[in-house]
Scaffold this active site. Structure first.
Site, PDB file in Angstrom:
ATOM      1  CG  ASN A   6      -2.109  -0.834   1.152  1.00 11.40           C
ATOM      2  OD1 ASN A   6      -2.595  -1.095   0.050  1.00 11.40           O
ATOM      3  ND2 ASN A   6      -2.626  -1.272   2.285  1.00 11.40           N
TER       4      ASN A   6
ATOM      5  CE  LYS B 264      -6.204  -1.251  -0.623  1.00 11.04           C
ATOM      6  NZ  LYS B 264      -5.263  -2.313  -0.438  1.00 11.04           N
TER       7      LYS B 264
HETATM    8  P1  NAD Z   1       2.674  -7.435   8.136  1.00 16.88           P
HETATM    9  O1  NAD Z   1       2.878  -6.450   9.240  1.00 16.88           O
HETATM   10  O2  NAD Z   1       1.823  -8.630   8.433  1.00 16.88           O
HETATM   11  O3  NAD Z   1       4.088  -7.968   7.644  1.00 16.88           O
HETATM   12  C1  NAD Z   1       5.081  -7.065   7.235  1.00 16.88           C
HETATM   13  C2  NAD Z   1       6.387  -7.444   7.921  1.00 16.88           C
HETATM   14  O4  NAD Z   1       6.290  -7.216   9.327  1.00 16.88           O
HETATM   15  C3  NAD Z   1       6.752  -8.912   7.755  1.00 16.88           C
HETATM   16  O5  NAD Z   1       8.153  -8.990   7.562  1.00 16.88           O
HETATM   17  C4  NAD Z   1       6.348  -9.541   9.061  1.00 16.88           C
HETATM   18  O6  NAD Z   1       7.075 -10.688   9.397  1.00 16.88           O
HETATM   19  C5  NAD Z   1       6.658  -8.404  10.019  1.00 16.88           C
HETATM   20  N1  NAD Z   1       5.867  -8.537  11.238  1.00 16.88           N
HETATM   21  C6  NAD Z   1       4.518  -8.727  11.327  1.00 16.88           C
HETATM   22  N2  NAD Z   1       4.158  -8.812  12.640  1.00 16.88           N
HETATM   23  C7  NAD Z   1       5.301  -8.702  13.355  1.00 16.88           C
HETATM   24  C8  NAD Z   1       5.575  -8.726  14.757  1.00 16.88           C
HETATM   25  N3  NAD Z   1       4.607  -8.876  15.651  1.00 16.88           N
HETATM   26  N4  NAD Z   1       6.849  -8.574  15.139  1.00 16.88           N
HETATM   27  C9  NAD Z   1       7.853  -8.426  14.233  1.00 16.88           C
HETATM   28  N5  NAD Z   1       7.657  -8.373  12.895  1.00 16.88           N
HETATM   29  C10 NAD Z   1       6.395  -8.513  12.477  1.00 16.88           C
HETATM   30  O7  NAD Z   1       2.165  -6.612   6.876  1.00 16.88           O
HETATM   31  P2  NAD Z   1       1.039  -6.987   5.801  1.00 16.88           P
HETATM   32  O8  NAD Z   1      -0.298  -6.783   6.404  1.00 16.88           O
HETATM   33  O9  NAD Z   1       1.386  -8.269   5.201  1.00 16.88           O
HETATM   34  O10 NAD Z   1       1.241  -5.802   4.754  1.00 16.88           O
HETATM   35  C11 NAD Z   1       2.262  -5.792   3.780  1.00 16.88           C
HETATM   36  C12 NAD Z   1       1.936  -4.673   2.797  1.00 16.88           C
HETATM   37  O11 NAD Z   1       0.681  -4.978   2.161  1.00 16.88           O
HETATM   38  C13 NAD Z   1       1.738  -3.304   3.456  1.00 16.88           C
HETATM   39  O12 NAD Z   1       2.155  -2.282   2.599  1.00 16.88           O
HETATM   40  C14 NAD Z   1       0.230  -3.233   3.648  1.00 16.88           C
HETATM   41  O13 NAD Z   1      -0.261  -1.914   3.738  1.00 16.88           O
HETATM   42  C15 NAD Z   1      -0.229  -3.920   2.375  1.00 16.88           C
HETATM   43  N6  NAD Z   1      -1.577  -4.487   2.427  1.00 16.88           N
HETATM   44  C16 NAD Z   1      -2.013  -5.154   3.540  1.00 16.88           C
HETATM   45  C17 NAD Z   1      -3.290  -5.687   3.541  1.00 16.88           C
HETATM   46  C18 NAD Z   1      -3.797  -6.508   4.707  1.00 16.88           C
HETATM   47  O14 NAD Z   1      -4.979  -6.859   4.711  1.00 16.88           O
HETATM   48  N7  NAD Z   1      -2.960  -6.900   5.664  1.00 16.88           N
HETATM   49  C19 NAD Z   1      -4.114  -5.541   2.427  1.00 16.88           C
HETATM   50  C20 NAD Z   1      -3.600  -4.898   1.288  1.00 16.88           C
HETATM   51  C21 NAD Z   1      -2.331  -4.364   1.315  1.00 16.88           C
HETATM   52  C1  AOT Z   2      -8.376  -2.873   2.499  1.00 16.31           C
HETATM   53  N1  AOT Z   2      -7.552  -2.614   3.573  1.00 16.31           N
HETATM   54  O1  AOT Z   2      -5.599  -2.201   2.494  1.00 16.31           O
HETATM   55  C2  AOT Z   2      -8.078  -3.902   1.635  1.00 16.31           C
HETATM   56  O2  AOT Z   2      -6.262  -2.361   5.830  1.00 16.31           O
HETATM   57  O3  AOT Z   2      -4.504  -1.488   4.869  1.00 16.31           O
HETATM   58  C3  AOT Z   2      -5.606  -2.042   4.837  1.00 16.31           C
HETATM   59  C4  AOT Z   2      -6.239  -2.305   3.510  1.00 16.31           C
HETATM   60  C5  AOT Z   2      -8.923  -4.140   0.555  1.00 16.31           C
HETATM   61  C6  AOT Z   2     -10.050  -3.367   0.388  1.00 16.31           C
HETATM   62  C7  AOT Z   2     -10.335  -2.336   1.284  1.00 16.31           C
HETATM   63  C8  AOT Z   2      -9.503  -2.114   2.340  1.00 16.31           C
END
Ligand code: NAD
Ligand code: AOT
Length: 313
Positions: free
Chosen positions: A106, A188
């Protein structure tokens, strides 16, 4: 395809698991040692739409890659925005001249960071509507459905980008080739730039926020600031479609009951947020272009204040 998932948190685990299930050769690279150890010991465990799944996928700590023998066709970047530069630095020994690098984080402007480490013609940009959540080291919760858009940055790389789309789609990740990915990234970013900060500050899910009498006006003002920056950069911006997409997030039957990732990061896990890469990116661009962005600026300041109040580093 030989695929590295670089950043195997919630989203990286989803993509790694689904690509592994579709018989790709996948490895996970991550900086969280406990998570890496747990995956190697007990497998990557997932509640996958209510079904218990365990996938044996090799995981490597990002600071110990010099001896890993794996030449990837594709790297999918899924760190948090503030971890991206360090991950790309660590990945250097794993990148060949043919390795394509797809960014699905994101936020706005990650290509500027990626360009420092990856040849322009190898960069693919994307964004995704999939979601995922971490339940603990080695364990994720995956439910619902999603999609993603991607496009090559370099000229003449369309066929490679379409090949990646095909591999991701074969894994049921519902990938689409985009002809205007920056526009899609802005769209997004408007969802994240409204829902993430507001729900985090107001301690609410998206449905409850949407039901308040102030939501429409706050959301519109924030979106207008994103639009002013997009207009300056000549990025196509369909305000009505964006506002409609944001309103879709209020639906309690789909994702309305979901707390955005920023809420989970700050309020639940006391981790730093990605605000500087969402609303903060609009503020920086506004300063550069001479465009006022008071709502994004105030939101960014409030989130950083909350980080400080919670002692998050
Ligand atoms: P995440 O926080 O789950 O993981 C990212 C990193 O942080 C990984 O290396 C993970 O191992 C580490 N991490 C997670 N929890 C941790 C903890 N408790 N201690 C130490 N390290 C930790 O991130 P994500 O949700 O996978 O998001 C990755 C990217 O995707 C971001 O840019 C996010 O905005 C985007 N994104 C997320 C979602 C969602 O639903 N999670 C949806 C769309 C886009
Ligand atoms: C989201 N949420 O991206 C995903 O929580 O960072 C987030 C995120 C898909 C559609 C709408 C919101």
């Amino acid at each position: 395809m030989k695929i590295i998932i670089a950043g195997a948190g919630a989203m990286g685990s989803r993509f790694g698991l689904m690509l592994n299930q579709a018989k790709n050769d996948v490895i996970l690279i991550d900086g969280w040692q406990e998570h890496v150890d747990e995956i190697n010991k007990n497998g990557l465990r997932a509640d996958f739409n209510g079904e218990e799944v365990i996938a044996k996928i090799p995981a490597y700590q990002q600071d110990k890659l010099s001896e890993v023998d794996f030449t990837a066709d594709l790297v999918i970047l899924f760190t948090k925005a503030m971890q991206l530069d360090a991950m790309l630095k660590s990945l250097q020994p794993m990148l060949s001249e043919n390795t394509k690098v797809l960014c699905l984080l994101n936020g706005i402007g990650h290509e500027d960071t990626i360009k420092k480490y990856v040849p322009f013609e190898n960069i693919l940009l994307g964004n995704t509507m999939w979601t995922a959540g971490m339940e603990g080291p080695g364990r994720v919760k995956l439910f619902g459905t999603g999609s993603l858009d991607l496009q090559n940055l370099g000229e003449g790389q369309e066929e490679i980008a379409k090949e990646v789309v095909a591999v991701l789609s074969k894994a049921d990740l519902h990938a689409n080739f985009s002809t205007d990915i920056i526009s899609s990234i802005y769209k997004k970013a408007c969802v994240n730039g409204t829902m993430n900060g507001l729900c985090t500050l107001l301690n609410s899910n998206m449905a409850d926020l949407g039901a308040t009498s102030f939501a429409d006006e706050m959301v519109k003002e924030i979106v207008l600031e994103f639009e002013a920056i997009a207009n300056y950069e000549k990025v196509p911006f369909d305000r009505e479609a964006i506002l409609t997409q944001i309103k879709g997030c209020y639906n309690p039957e789909t994702i309305g009951l979901h707390h955005p990732s920023m809420y989970q990061d700050l309020r639940i896990n006391h981790r730093l947020t990605e605000i500087d890469y969402i609303n903060g990116a609009i503020v920086r661009k506004g300063k550069e272009y001479g465009i006022a962005t008071p709502y994004c600026s105030f939101l960014t300041q409030l989130i950083h204040t909350k980080e400080e109040l919670l002692g998050v580093k």
